[in-house]
Design a protein around this motif. Structure first.
Motif, PDB file in Angstrom:
ATOM      1  N   GLY A 146      -9.520  -6.643   0.220  1.00 47.42           N
ATOM      2  CA  GLY A 146      -9.399  -5.259  -0.266  1.00 47.42           C
ATOM      3  C   GLY A 146      -8.098  -5.107  -1.035  1.00 47.42           C
ATOM      4  N   GLY A 147      -7.830  -3.887  -1.513  1.00 47.01           N
ATOM      5  CA  GLY A 147      -6.570  -3.623  -2.212  1.00 47.01           C
ATOM      6  C   GLY A 147      -6.762  -3.437  -3.705  1.00 47.01           C
ATOM      7  N   ILE A 148      -5.654  -3.434  -4.425  1.00 49.26           N
ATOM      8  CA  ILE A 148      -5.676  -3.069  -5.844  1.00 49.26           C
ATOM      9  C   ILE A 148      -6.441  -4.095  -6.693  1.00 49.26           C
ATOM     10  N   PHE A 260      10.370   5.270  -1.785  1.00 49.27           N
ATOM     11  CA  PHE A 260       9.161   6.087  -1.943  1.00 49.27           C
ATOM     12  C   PHE A 260       8.145   5.356  -2.833  1.00 49.27           C
ATOM     13  N   TYR A 261       6.884   5.361  -2.400  1.00 45.43           N
ATOM     14  CA  TYR A 261       5.814   4.713  -3.168  1.00 45.43           C
ATOM     15  C   TYR A 261       4.959   5.705  -3.966  1.00 45.43           C
ATOM     16  N   ASP A 262       5.332   6.958  -4.017  1.00 50.29           N
ATOM     17  CA  ASP A 262       4.487   7.948  -4.696  1.00 50.29           C
ATOM     18  C   ASP A 262       4.413   7.693  -6.197  1.00 50.29           C
ATOM     19  N   PRO A 292      11.935   3.161  -6.460  1.00 52.74           N
ATOM     20  CA  PRO A 292      11.631   2.009  -7.325  1.00 52.74           C
ATOM     21  C   PRO A 292      10.698   2.383  -8.474  1.00 52.74           C
ATOM     22  N   ASN A 293       9.805   3.356  -8.249  1.00 53.81           N
ATOM     23  CA  ASN A 293       8.968   3.858  -9.341  1.00 53.81           C
ATOM     24  C   ASN A 293       9.728   4.988 -10.027  1.00 53.81           C
ATOM     25  N   GLY A 294       9.641   5.042 -11.338  1.00 57.26           N
ATOM     26  CA  GLY A 294      10.346   6.103 -12.068  1.00 57.26           C
ATOM     27  C   GLY A 294       9.775   7.468 -11.718  1.00 57.26           C
TER      28      GLY A 294
HETATM   29  C1  B12 Z   1       4.274   1.243  -4.994  1.00 54.39           C
HETATM   30  C2  B12 Z   1       3.925   0.509  -6.261  1.00 54.39           C
HETATM   31  C3  B12 Z   1       4.729  -0.557  -6.624  1.00 54.39           C
HETATM   32  C4  B12 Z   1       5.805  -1.104  -5.716  1.00 54.39           C
HETATM   33  C5  B12 Z   1       5.131  -2.021  -4.683  1.00 54.39           C
HETATM   34  C6  B12 Z   1       3.922  -2.801  -5.215  1.00 54.39           C
HETATM   35  C7  B12 Z   1       2.799  -3.095  -4.241  1.00 54.39           C
HETATM   36  N1  B12 Z   1       1.766  -3.729  -4.733  1.00 54.39           N
HETATM   37  O1  B12 Z   1       2.819  -2.753  -3.098  1.00 54.39           O
HETATM   38  C8  B12 Z   1       6.759  -1.797  -6.722  1.00 54.39           C
HETATM   39  C9  B12 Z   1       7.829  -0.815  -7.135  1.00 54.39           C
HETATM   40  C10 B12 Z   1       7.426  -3.074  -6.265  1.00 54.39           C
HETATM   41  C11 B12 Z   1       5.796  -2.006  -7.911  1.00 54.39           C
HETATM   42  C12 B12 Z   1       6.080  -2.866  -8.948  1.00 54.39           C
HETATM   43  C13 B12 Z   1       5.228  -3.048 -10.033  1.00 54.39           C
HETATM   44  N2  B12 Z   1       4.069  -2.440 -10.271  1.00 54.39           N
HETATM   45 CO1  B12 Z   1       3.314  -1.164  -9.056  1.00 54.39          CO
HETATM   46  N3  B12 Z   1       2.555   0.252  -8.141  1.00 54.39           N
HETATM   47  C14 B12 Z   1       2.803   0.887  -7.034  1.00 54.39           C
HETATM   48  C15 B12 Z   1       1.855   2.065  -6.822  1.00 54.39           C
HETATM   49  C16 B12 Z   1       2.561   3.311  -7.387  1.00 54.39           C
HETATM   50  C17 B12 Z   1       1.400   2.394  -5.420  1.00 54.39           C
HETATM   51  C18 B12 Z   1       0.757   1.267  -4.575  1.00 54.39           C
HETATM   52  C19 B12 Z   1       0.553   1.750  -3.172  1.00 54.39           C
HETATM   53  O2  B12 Z   1       1.176   1.282  -2.255  1.00 54.39           O
HETATM   54  N4  B12 Z   1      -0.286   2.777  -2.983  1.00 54.39           N
HETATM   55  C20 B12 Z   1      -0.495   3.447  -1.712  1.00 54.39           C
HETATM   56  C21 B12 Z   1      -1.365   2.663  -0.744  1.00 54.39           C
HETATM   57  C22 B12 Z   1      -1.761   3.572   0.405  1.00 54.39           C
HETATM   58  O3  B12 Z   1      -2.505   2.251  -1.432  1.00 54.39           O
HETATM   59  P1  B12 Z   1      -3.013   0.735  -1.476  1.00 54.39           P
HETATM   60  O4  B12 Z   1      -2.008  -0.205  -1.014  1.00 54.39           O
HETATM   61  O5  B12 Z   1      -3.679   0.530  -2.764  1.00 54.39           O
HETATM   62  O6  B12 Z   1      -4.146   0.762  -0.309  1.00 54.39           O
HETATM   63  C23 B12 Z   1      -5.388   1.441  -0.433  1.00 54.39           C
HETATM   64  C24 B12 Z   1      -6.509   0.542  -0.936  1.00 54.39           C
HETATM   65  O7  B12 Z   1      -6.095  -0.355  -1.933  1.00 54.39           O
HETATM   66  C25 B12 Z   1      -7.035  -0.110   0.294  1.00 54.39           C
HETATM   67  N5  B12 Z   1      -6.541  -1.416   0.691  1.00 54.39           N
HETATM   68  C26 B12 Z   1      -5.339  -1.978   0.530  1.00 54.39           C
HETATM   69  N6  B12 Z   1      -5.311  -3.199   1.097  1.00 54.39           N
HETATM   70  C27 B12 Z   1      -6.503  -3.435   1.626  1.00 54.39           C
HETATM   71  C28 B12 Z   1      -7.006  -4.529   2.315  1.00 54.39           C
HETATM   72  C29 B12 Z   1      -8.326  -4.500   2.793  1.00 54.39           C
HETATM   73  C30 B12 Z   1      -8.881  -5.692   3.478  1.00 54.39           C
HETATM   74  C31 B12 Z   1      -9.127  -3.360   2.559  1.00 54.39           C
HETATM   75  C32 B12 Z   1     -10.497  -3.328   3.037  1.00 54.39           C
HETATM   76  C33 B12 Z   1      -8.626  -2.270   1.832  1.00 54.39           C
HETATM   77  C34 B12 Z   1      -7.313  -2.313   1.390  1.00 54.39           C
HETATM   78  O8  B12 Z   1      -6.722   0.773   1.346  1.00 54.39           O
HETATM   79  C35 B12 Z   1      -5.785   1.784   0.978  1.00 54.39           C
HETATM   80  C36 B12 Z   1      -6.429   3.124   1.141  1.00 54.39           C
HETATM   81  O9  B12 Z   1      -7.496   3.287   0.348  1.00 54.39           O
HETATM   82  C37 B12 Z   1       0.653   1.625  -7.723  1.00 54.39           C
HETATM   83  C38 B12 Z   1      -0.127   2.761  -8.350  1.00 54.39           C
HETATM   84  C39 B12 Z   1      -1.208   3.265  -7.459  1.00 54.39           C
HETATM   85  N7  B12 Z   1      -1.448   4.515  -7.542  1.00 54.39           N
HETATM   86  O10 B12 Z   1      -1.836   2.521  -6.722  1.00 54.39           O
HETATM   87  C40 B12 Z   1       1.343   0.792  -8.807  1.00 54.39           C
HETATM   88  C41 B12 Z   1       0.619  -0.446  -9.415  1.00 54.39           C
HETATM   89  C42 B12 Z   1       0.003  -1.229  -8.294  1.00 54.39           C
HETATM   90  N8  B12 Z   1       1.702  -1.203 -10.004  1.00 54.39           N
HETATM   91  C43 B12 Z   1       1.383  -1.694 -11.141  1.00 54.39           C
HETATM   92  C44 B12 Z   1       2.315  -2.368 -11.979  1.00 54.39           C
HETATM   93  C45 B12 Z   1       1.882  -2.635 -13.403  1.00 54.39           C
HETATM   94  C46 B12 Z   1       3.577  -2.747 -11.501  1.00 54.39           C
HETATM   95  C47 B12 Z   1       4.626  -3.571 -12.262  1.00 54.39           C
HETATM   96  C48 B12 Z   1       4.077  -4.732 -13.053  1.00 54.39           C
HETATM   97  C49 B12 Z   1       5.419  -2.614 -13.158  1.00 54.39           C
HETATM   98  C50 B12 Z   1       6.376  -3.325 -14.082  1.00 54.39           C
HETATM   99  N9  B12 Z   1       6.090  -3.260 -15.349  1.00 54.39           N
HETATM  100  O11 B12 Z   1       7.341  -3.875 -13.653  1.00 54.39           O
HETATM  101  C51 B12 Z   1       5.559  -4.036 -11.111  1.00 54.39           C
HETATM  102  C52 B12 Z   1       5.150  -5.446 -10.629  1.00 54.39           C
HETATM  103  C53 B12 Z   1       6.188  -6.157  -9.876  1.00 54.39           C
HETATM  104  C54 B12 Z   1       5.969  -7.640  -9.999  1.00 54.39           C
HETATM  105  N10 B12 Z   1       6.734  -8.394  -9.287  1.00 54.39           N
HETATM  106  O12 B12 Z   1       5.152  -8.117 -10.743  1.00 54.39           O
HETATM  107  C55 B12 Z   1      -0.063  -1.426 -11.502  1.00 54.39           C
HETATM  108  C56 B12 Z   1      -1.034  -2.572 -11.143  1.00 54.39           C
HETATM  109  C57 B12 Z   1      -0.963  -3.752 -12.048  1.00 54.39           C
HETATM  110  C58 B12 Z   1      -1.945  -4.795 -11.739  1.00 54.39           C
HETATM  111  N11 B12 Z   1      -2.267  -5.551 -12.762  1.00 54.39           N
HETATM  112  O13 B12 Z   1      -2.438  -4.943 -10.651  1.00 54.39           O
HETATM  113  C59 B12 Z   1      -0.325  -0.162 -10.661  1.00 54.39           C
HETATM  114  C60 B12 Z   1      -1.781   0.061 -10.288  1.00 54.39           C
HETATM  115  C61 B12 Z   1       0.216   1.041 -11.498  1.00 54.39           C
HETATM  116  C62 B12 Z   1      -0.331   1.125 -12.876  1.00 54.39           C
HETATM  117  N12 B12 Z   1       0.521   0.923 -13.865  1.00 54.39           N
HETATM  118  O14 B12 Z   1      -1.461   1.356 -13.141  1.00 54.39           O
HETATM  119  N13 B12 Z   1       4.717  -1.244  -7.803  1.00 54.39           N
END
Ligand code: B12
Ligand code: SF4
Length: 444
Positions: A146-148, A260-262, A292-294
């Motif tokens: 799961g996940g992104i 903050f992850y918002d 970390p996010n703008g």
């Molecule tokens: C916080 C965040 C970060 C953090 C942490 C990243 C992380 N992956 O945890 C930081 C600041 C480090 C970061 C950095 C970057 N990020 Co960022 N980030 C985010 C953000 C705002 C939130 C992610 C999050 O935690 N959401 C909250 C939680 C609750 O959601 P979640 O983890 O997705 O979980 C949900 C589901 O996915 C699911 N789920 C999750 N895991 C699992 C597992 C299983 C088994 C199951 C069933 C379900 C499941 O359940 C949850 C509830 O539904 C997203 C945008 C977004 N809205 O998603 C962008 C995002 C992930 N980031 C993105 C990008 C582009 C970047 C950067 C490349 C930006 C840059 N130019 O530098 C960098 C990359 C860093 C690197 N080393 O390469 C892109 C994705 C890119 C991609 N190709 O995948 C996103 C989508 C934003 C966008 N621009 O569209 N990021």
């Protein structure tokens, strides 16, 4: 007997990676719901820097970030995958060495189901390898992805032989599908209910920092971002619960740094963020906060700035992206230069120093010319602030991705090409980037 469940955060496969307050937040929420339903849950986080099998990193990163709980990951250099063979940078696997992960898992009792997350589309090789390791140790363990990554690249994610792939971020759908796999009703009917529990941090033995989320979704729809695809509506968590999370992490783990992850932390601040800050200030604990996010300049009003200063925000990043008014408009209209300047003025007035205010500029996205980039950097420097160039990468589910896929159709089939460094070289923009970086590092 209740099933034994492993929740797992795999390695990062990339050219660079740094623990910039990186935690698998969604997975920790899911773990919490599984615990509430009575399952026996354990965590494997291949990126846990406090894991006994994690060697020291060769690059520990800047002292300032280390003081806030961040740090480098151990990196094992690997041959570059075929599609990245022309990128002149070392590719590798970041995190606990493979042999140590195998050792750790082999010492545990067998699991019935493993839930693996994947936080970026181009980090998928880590999730695939972890599935293979788990299957090698416990062939009958069901492995679920799961996940992104699967949410943005469902077809690609389905081809690796996971027992199930959950291709959505919608929390209700996610827990419904998880419930079907576990033959259990996880009792979550709305996204609000999903977020009314706290991420299960106690799965870790030690924490250097905490990550918190007060809302999901964003009111804007920028052409380079997939936020709207992943989270179509905006939802705010109860600020009392968020404050409790902060307090608990401080008392149980001694955590002082919180990121903050918002996507839209400051949106409608009167109804959420300001209340949260008030409660944080009342806690009167020695805490530091990081963005970390703008954040949005248009929501950075004087009162918000004042409260952020009082709450002790230490890492402040404002998302400007570009100073070209035309490009600001066509990419989503989230900021203009006047609004940006007034946000900076609010921060300066309450006491933030120019060194504390970082400004995100986006490099490499469709639209700007080299002159646009140069004038954006110069504009920020003229204000006495330090620009921070964030590399663009094509994100599936965004408007720009569709445009670029017409020029580079291979980005549809190979998520490794979504990597920001891969994309930089692939599109031949590396020299211009180097010039801009040089300009940014000159004394102000
Ligand atoms: C916080 C965040 C970060 C953090 C942490 C990243 C992380 N992956 O945890 C930081 C600041 C480090 C970061 C950095 C970057 N990020 Co960022 N980030 C985010 C953000 C705002 C939130 C992610 C999050 O935690 N959401 C909250 C939680 C609750 O959601 P979640 O983890 O997705 O979980 C949900 C589901 O996915 C699911 N789920 C999750 N895991 C699992 C597992 C299983 C088994 C199951 C069933 C379900 C499941 O359940 C949850 C509830 O539904 C997203 C945008 C977004 N809205 O998603 C962008 C995002 C992930 N980031 C993105 C990008 C582009 C970047 C950067 C490349 C930006 C840059 N130019 O530098 C960098 C990359 C860093 C690197 N080393 O390469 C892109 C994705 C890119 C991609 N190709 O995948 C996103 C989508 C934003 C966008 N621009 O569209 N990021
Ligand atoms: S880039 Fe920021 S403002 Fe634009 S849609 Fe994504 S999260 Fe919202």
């Amino acid at each position: 007997m209740k099933k034994r469940i492993l929740v797992a955060n795999p390695w990062i496969y990339d050219f660079t990676a740094y623990d910039l307050w990186l935690k698998p937040l969604g997975l920790l929420f899911i773990a919490s719901h599984l615990k509430n339903a009575g399952f026996e849950v354990e965590l494997l986080d291949c990126l846990d820097r406090s894991h006994p099998g994690m060697p020291d990193a060769s690059n520990r990163g800047p002292k300032r970030l280390r003081e806030f709980g961040c740090g480098g990951y151990y990196k094992e250099i690997l041959p570059r995958p075929d599609c990245l063979r022309n990128i002149p940078r070392h590719f590798g696997r970041f995190g606990i060495p493979l042999s140590e992960v195998k050792k750790d898992l082999s010492q545990r009792k067998p699991f019935d189901v493993a839930f693996i997350t994947c936080g970026m589309t181009y980090w998928y090789p880590g999730a695939v390898l972890l599935k293979e390791v788990i299957k090698e140790i416990w062939p009958s363990c069901q492995v679920v992805l799961g996940g992104i990554y699967p949410a943005l690249c469902p077809e690609h994610a389905k081809k690796w032989g996971f027992d199930a792939v959950i291709a959505s971020c919608d929390p209700v759908q996610v827990l419904q599908e998880v419930g079907i796999i576990l033959e259990s009703n996880l009792q979550v009917r709305t996204a609000e209910e999903f977020f009314s529990t706290s991420p299960w941090y106690s799965l870790y033995k030690r924490l250097f920092y905490g990550v918190i989320i007060t809302s999901v979704g964003c009111p804007f729809h920028c052409s380079y971002c997939a936020s709207r695809t992943l989270w179509p509506s905006f939802l705010r968590r109860d600020s009392t619960l968020v404050v409790q999370e902060i307090e608990t992490l401080y008392h149980t783990f001694g955590v002082r740094d919180f990121a903050f992850y918002d996507d839209a932390l400051l949106f409608q601040a009167q109804e959420g963020f300001l209340q949260l800050l008030e409660e944080i200030i009342k806690l009167d604990l020695p805490l530091r906060f990081h963005l970390p996010n703008g954040v949005h300049a248009c929501f950075l009003e004087p009162q918000v700035a004042r409260m952020m200063y009082r709450a002790n925000f230490k890492t402040l990043r404002i998302a400007l992206e570009t100073t070209s008014p035309e490009i600001q408009k066509i990419t989503g209209n989230k900021v203009d230069n006047r609004t940006f300047e007034s946000a900076v003025a609010s921060l300066r007035r309450v006491g933030f120093s120019p060194q504390e205010i970082e400004v995100y500029l986006l490099f490499g996205f469709p639209g700007p010319s080299s002159e646009d980039y140069l004038s954006s950097v110069e504009y920020v420097r003229r204000l006495g602030l330090r620009p921070r160039i964030s590399l663009y990468s094509p994100v599936p589910g965004s408007v720009d991705f569709e445009k670029l896929a017409r020029i580079y159709p291979e980005i549809r089939d190979e998520p490794l090409l979504h990597n920001k460094i891969a994309y930089l070289y692939y599109t031949g923009q590396n020299e211009l980037y180097a010039t801009l970086q040089k300009l940014c590092s000159q004394p102000l």
